[in-house]
Design a protein around this motif. Structure first.
Motif, PDB file in Angstrom:
ATOM      1  N   MET A  47     -50.159 -25.299  11.674  1.00 46.52           N
ATOM      2  CA  MET A  47     -51.410 -25.952  12.294  1.00 46.52           C
ATOM      3  C   MET A  47     -51.894 -24.662  13.146  1.00 46.52           C
ATOM      4  SD  MET A  47     -52.640 -28.357  10.305  1.00 46.52           S
ATOM      5  CE  MET A  47     -53.966 -29.062  11.622  1.00 46.52           C
ATOM      6  N   GLU A  48     -50.740 -24.602  14.127  1.00 42.26           N
ATOM      7  CA  GLU A  48     -51.092 -23.609  15.230  1.00 42.26           C
ATOM      8  C   GLU A  48     -51.351 -22.213  14.708  1.00 42.26           C
ATOM      9  OE1 GLU A  48     -51.228 -22.096  19.148  1.00 42.26           O
ATOM     10  OE2 GLU A  48     -51.160 -24.016  18.386  1.00 42.26           O
ATOM     11  N   GLU A  49     -50.739 -21.812  13.603  1.00 41.82           N
ATOM     12  CA  GLU A  49     -51.184 -20.388  12.996  1.00 41.82           C
ATOM     13  C   GLU A  49     -52.554 -20.507  12.607  1.00 41.82           C
ATOM     14  OE1 GLU A  49     -48.089 -19.560  10.224  1.00 41.82           O
ATOM     15  OE2 GLU A  49     -46.796 -18.922  11.564  1.00 41.82           O
ATOM     16  N   ARG A  50     -52.817 -21.609  11.906  1.00 37.58           N
ATOM     17  CA  ARG A  50     -54.074 -21.845  11.561  1.00 37.58           C
ATOM     18  C   ARG A  50     -55.279 -21.734  12.521  1.00 37.58           C
ATOM     19  NH1 ARG A  50     -56.435 -27.154   8.222  1.00 37.58           N
ATOM     20  NH2 ARG A  50     -58.688 -26.226   7.547  1.00 37.58           N
ATOM     21  N   ARG A  51     -55.020 -22.403  13.487  1.00 35.03           N
ATOM     22  CA  ARG A  51     -55.850 -22.484  14.784  1.00 35.03           C
ATOM     23  C   ARG A  51     -56.130 -21.327  15.342  1.00 35.03           C
ATOM     24  NH1 ARG A  51     -55.383 -22.869  20.320  1.00 35.03           N
ATOM     25  NH2 ARG A  51     -53.194 -22.656  20.122  1.00 35.03           N
ATOM     26  N   GLN A  52     -55.129 -20.363  15.448  1.00 33.06           N
ATOM     27  CA  GLN A  52     -55.035 -18.920  15.804  1.00 33.06           C
ATOM     28  C   GLN A  52     -55.952 -18.269  15.034  1.00 33.06           C
ATOM     29  OE1 GLN A  52     -51.324 -17.630  16.816  1.00 33.06           O
ATOM     30  NE2 GLN A  52     -50.835 -18.748  18.333  1.00 33.06           N
ATOM     31  N   LYS A  53     -55.864 -18.345  13.554  1.00 36.93           N
ATOM     32  CA  LYS A  53     -56.478 -17.633  12.493  1.00 36.93           C
ATOM     33  C   LYS A  53     -58.088 -17.750  12.870  1.00 36.93           C
ATOM     34  CE  LYS A  53     -52.898 -16.796   9.205  1.00 36.93           C
ATOM     35  NZ  LYS A  53     -52.159 -17.346   8.056  1.00 36.93           N
ATOM     36  N   LEU A  54     -58.293 -19.142  12.870  1.00 39.00           N
ATOM     37  CA  LEU A  54     -59.826 -19.564  12.885  1.00 39.00           C
ATOM     38  C   LEU A  54     -60.198 -18.815  14.332  1.00 39.00           C
ATOM     39  CD1 LEU A  54     -59.442 -23.346  12.057  1.00 39.00           C
ATOM     40  CD2 LEU A  54     -60.797 -21.384  10.640  1.00 39.00           C
ATOM     41  N   GLN A  55     -59.594 -18.883  15.568  1.00 38.22           N
ATOM     42  CA  GLN A  55     -60.020 -18.255  16.675  1.00 38.22           C
ATOM     43  C   GLN A  55     -60.337 -17.122  16.597  1.00 38.22           C
ATOM     44  OE1 GLN A  55     -56.939 -19.381  19.650  1.00 38.22           O
ATOM     45  NE2 GLN A  55     -57.844 -21.223  20.090  1.00 38.22           N
ATOM     46  N   LEU A  56     -59.355 -16.117  16.028  1.00 36.30           N
ATOM     47  CA  LEU A  56     -59.671 -14.704  15.448  1.00 36.30           C
ATOM     48  C   LEU A  56     -60.824 -14.520  14.737  1.00 36.30           C
ATOM     49  CD1 LEU A  56     -55.732 -13.750  14.793  1.00 36.30           C
ATOM     50  CD2 LEU A  56     -57.236 -12.586  16.601  1.00 36.30           C
ATOM     51  N   LEU A  57     -60.820 -15.360  13.729  1.00 36.07           N
ATOM     52  CA  LEU A  57     -62.227 -15.125  12.887  1.00 36.07           C
ATOM     53  C   LEU A  57     -63.504 -15.388  13.621  1.00 36.07           C
ATOM     54  CD1 LEU A  57     -63.368 -15.113   9.812  1.00 36.07           C
ATOM     55  CD2 LEU A  57     -63.021 -17.585   9.988  1.00 36.07           C
ATOM     56  N   ALA A  58     -63.233 -16.435  14.513  1.00 30.48           N
ATOM     57  CA  ALA A  58     -64.517 -16.571  15.424  1.00 30.48           C
ATOM     58  C   ALA A  58     -64.805 -15.305  16.184  1.00 30.48           C
ATOM     59  CB  ALA A  58     -64.419 -17.889  16.306  1.00 30.48           C
ATOM     60  N   ILE A  59     -63.764 -14.829  16.770  1.00 34.61           N
ATOM     61  CA  ILE A  59     -64.000 -13.409  17.747  1.00 34.61           C
ATOM     62  C   ILE A  59     -64.537 -12.547  16.950  1.00 34.61           C
ATOM     63  CG2 ILE A  59     -62.751 -12.086  19.026  1.00 34.61           C
ATOM     64  CD1 ILE A  59     -60.812 -14.199  19.885  1.00 34.61           C
ATOM     65  N   GLY A  60     -63.823 -12.359  15.570  1.00 28.98           N
ATOM     66  CA  GLY A  60     -64.440 -11.232  14.611  1.00 28.98           C
ATOM     67  C   GLY A  60     -66.009 -11.510  14.283  1.00 28.98           C
ATOM     68  N   ILE A  61     -66.322 -12.601  14.037  1.00 24.77           N
ATOM     69  CA  ILE A  61     -67.688 -12.956  13.718  1.00 24.77           C
ATOM     70  C   ILE A  61     -68.695 -12.700  15.204  1.00 24.77           C
ATOM     71  CG2 ILE A  61     -69.418 -14.668  13.317  1.00 24.77           C
ATOM     72  CD1 ILE A  61     -67.164 -16.158  11.556  1.00 24.77           C
ATOM     73  N   LEU A  62     -68.221 -13.115  16.327  1.00 24.74           N
ATOM     74  CA  LEU A  62     -68.711 -12.960  17.502  1.00 24.74           C
ATOM     75  C   LEU A  62     -69.016 -11.526  18.018  1.00 24.74           C
ATOM     76  CD1 LEU A  62     -69.914 -15.003  19.590  1.00 24.74           C
ATOM     77  CD2 LEU A  62     -67.747 -14.560  21.000  1.00 24.74           C
ATOM     78  N   ILE A  63     -68.116 -10.646  17.653  1.00 23.12           N
ATOM     79  CA  ILE A  63     -68.254  -9.280  17.884  1.00 23.12           C
ATOM     80  C   ILE A  63     -69.687  -8.607  17.355  1.00 23.12           C
ATOM     81  CG2 ILE A  63     -67.228  -7.032  17.624  1.00 23.12           C
ATOM     82  CD1 ILE A  63     -64.539  -8.453  17.866  1.00 23.12           C
ATOM     83  N   PRO A  64     -69.695  -8.655  15.950  1.00 21.01           N
ATOM     84  CA  PRO A  64     -70.832  -8.107  15.452  1.00 21.01           C
ATOM     85  C   PRO A  64     -72.240  -8.957  16.210  1.00 21.01           C
ATOM     86  CG  PRO A  64     -69.821  -9.238  13.964  1.00 21.01           C
ATOM     87  CD  PRO A  64     -68.838  -9.247  14.907  1.00 21.01           C
TER      88      PRO A  64
END
Length: 470
Positions: free
Chosen positions: A350-367
């Motif tokens: 669950m922690e790894e999933r949460r971190q991946k979602l955060q990375l995905l959110a940041i990845g979407i936020l950059i463009p």
């Protein structure tokens, strides 16, 4: 029949009194260790305190030792405290060894060995090998016991580790003796004795002399056996090693029995029984009482033989009950640990999933930030706002890249802070010039877009004014 019941009652009462007295002493030590734990603030200090508690519980409450060690392990792993992880794994392995769950004990010792190989401390690697040898010896797997004990001895020799060499040679001698390979047993036991004198380790001197007594007794060299047993007594007494001292007294009793000296045999067998029983070494107490039964029967003292037979039955029943309880405990603990590991694995997932979602959110936020920068460049907005927006977009991109590769770098460097710093300094050295070039290019591009749109807007305004004049 009535006499038999009385003897059983007396034996059980005596065992209960000893257990109660020992329990009171244990409680004082445990209370002190728990008090020490309460004052620990950092995770690493708490891990060490938990390990100390676990170590103390190992011999008489292995289930508690197991769970305390598991908690110490989790804290150590969380803080990447490898020494704490190793200690905790050792404690769990020793608890399973005490519960006679030898496969589990070996499993945890192997995990400890992996950590010690990362730490690359030869003495610790050798000690782990020796612990594994003791488990295999308990399992009566002589080949594997010798394999690991000899590996420990080899590490001690190559790295000049006298203490490890002492314990390795002592245990190799003991393994050979139990396997009745008496020639090799004698060589290693003599080596251990000589090393113990050099290191002034009285306890090991006493144990080595006692082991030599056992070897010579098996060779039917009773004079030498008697001599070694007697020489071991003062060392074992001074070091308060009552377990081996009881074994020594049993050995002397056997020597005198085979030399047809029943009075001396009974004297030492009684001493062995009393010492073992008083200190709760019940297996040794059973050996002594079994020997006393034979001695009294051969002397025609049936009443005395009967007394010790009742004591032996009581002790044997107690040991059997404890062994059955250990088997149940071992199965229960193994299942509880498995369930705990499932929960921990789920939490980790669950922690790894949460971190991946955060990375995905940041990845979407950059463009999105890039699009905002482009959008602003097409509007009548201050040039500095556009430049700031562009810089923020780039900073987020490069920080995202660093964040993305960090787990890979940490894993490959085995979480070594020094290696991580060196790697990220190199990455920064490569990225910084690129960052500046891209920054200048992006700001220039956004500025040109802004200027072009301003020109277009101005041209449109001029055209409108021209049309109005016409």
């Amino acid at each position: 029949m009535f006499k038999s019941l009385i003897m059983k009652f007396i034996a059980l009462s005596f065992l209960c009194i000893l257990t109660a007295l020992n329990g009171a002493a244990q409680k004082r030590v445990i209370d002190s260790l728990y008090k020490d734990l309460r004052f620990k603030k950092t995770d690493t200090d708490r891990a060490v305190a938990l390990y100390n508690l676990s170590y103390y519980y190992q011999n008489f409450k292995p289930d508690s030792a197991m769970f305390l060690a598991k908690e110490a392990y989790n804290l150590s792993k969380k803080r990447k405290f490898l020494r704490g992880e190793s200690w905790a794994l050792s404690s769990m392995a020793n608890a399973f060894h005490a519960l006679h769950n030898y496969p589990k004990a070996i499993e945890y010792f192997i995990e400890q060995l992996k950590i010690e190989e990362k730490r690359n401390i030869p003495e610790n690697i050798g000690s782990t090998y020796l612990s594994m040898a003791l488990v295999y010896n308990s399992e009566k797997d002589v080949r594997k016991a010798l394999f690991y004990a000899l590996k420990a001895d080899s590490i001690a020799k190559v790295n000049k580790l006298p203490e490890l060499a002492l314990f390795a040679k002592l245990n190799i001698g003991d393994i050979y003796e139990k396997a009745n390979q008496l020639g090799s047993a004698m060589v290693y036991s003599h080596n251990a004795y000589e090393l113990s004198l050099l290191q002034k380790n009285d306890q090991i001197t006493g144990v080595a002399l006692n082991n030599l007594g056992n070897i010579y007794f098996k060779r039917s060299e009773y004079g030498k056996a008697n001599d070694y047993y007697r020489r071991s007594i003062p060392f074992l007494k001074s070091s308060e090693d009552y377990n081996n001292l009881a074994e020594c007294y049993v050995g002397l009793a056997k020597v005198f029995k085979d030399q047809h000296n029943p009075d001396s045999a009974i004297y030492y067998a009684k001493n062995a029984y009393k010492l073992a029983n008083d200190n709760e070494f019940f297996a040794k107490a059973v050996d002594a009482s079994a020997l006393l039964i034979k001695l009294y029967k051969s002397n025609g003292k049936i009443d005395s033989a009967f007394v010790y037979q009742e004591i032996m039955i009581t002790l044997t029943d107690s040991i059997d009950n404890k062994e059955r309880a250990k088997e149940v405990q071992s199965i229960t603990i193994a299942e509880e640990l498995r369930q705990k590991e499932i929960v921990e694995a789920h939490e980790k997932e669950m922690e790894e999933r949460r971190q991946k979602l955060q990375l995905l959110a940041i990845g979407i936020l950059i463009p999105i930030f890039f699009f905002i920068s482009i959008f602003l460049s097409r509007r009548k907005v201050n040039k500095k706002v556009i430049e700031f927006s562009g810089i923020i977009s780039l900073l987020m991109l490069f920080e995202y890249l660093t964040l993305f590769i960090h787990p890979f770098v940490a894993e490959k460097s085995h979480h070594s802070p020094f290696i991580e710093i060196v790697v990220f300094v190199i990455i920064a050295a490569l990225l910084t010039p690129t960052h500046h070039k891209v920054e200048h290019w992006l700001i220039g591009k956004l500025s040109k877009i802004r200027e072009r749109h301003i020109e277009m807007r101005q041209r449109a305004i001029d055209e409108l004014e021209t049309d109005k004049e016409d």
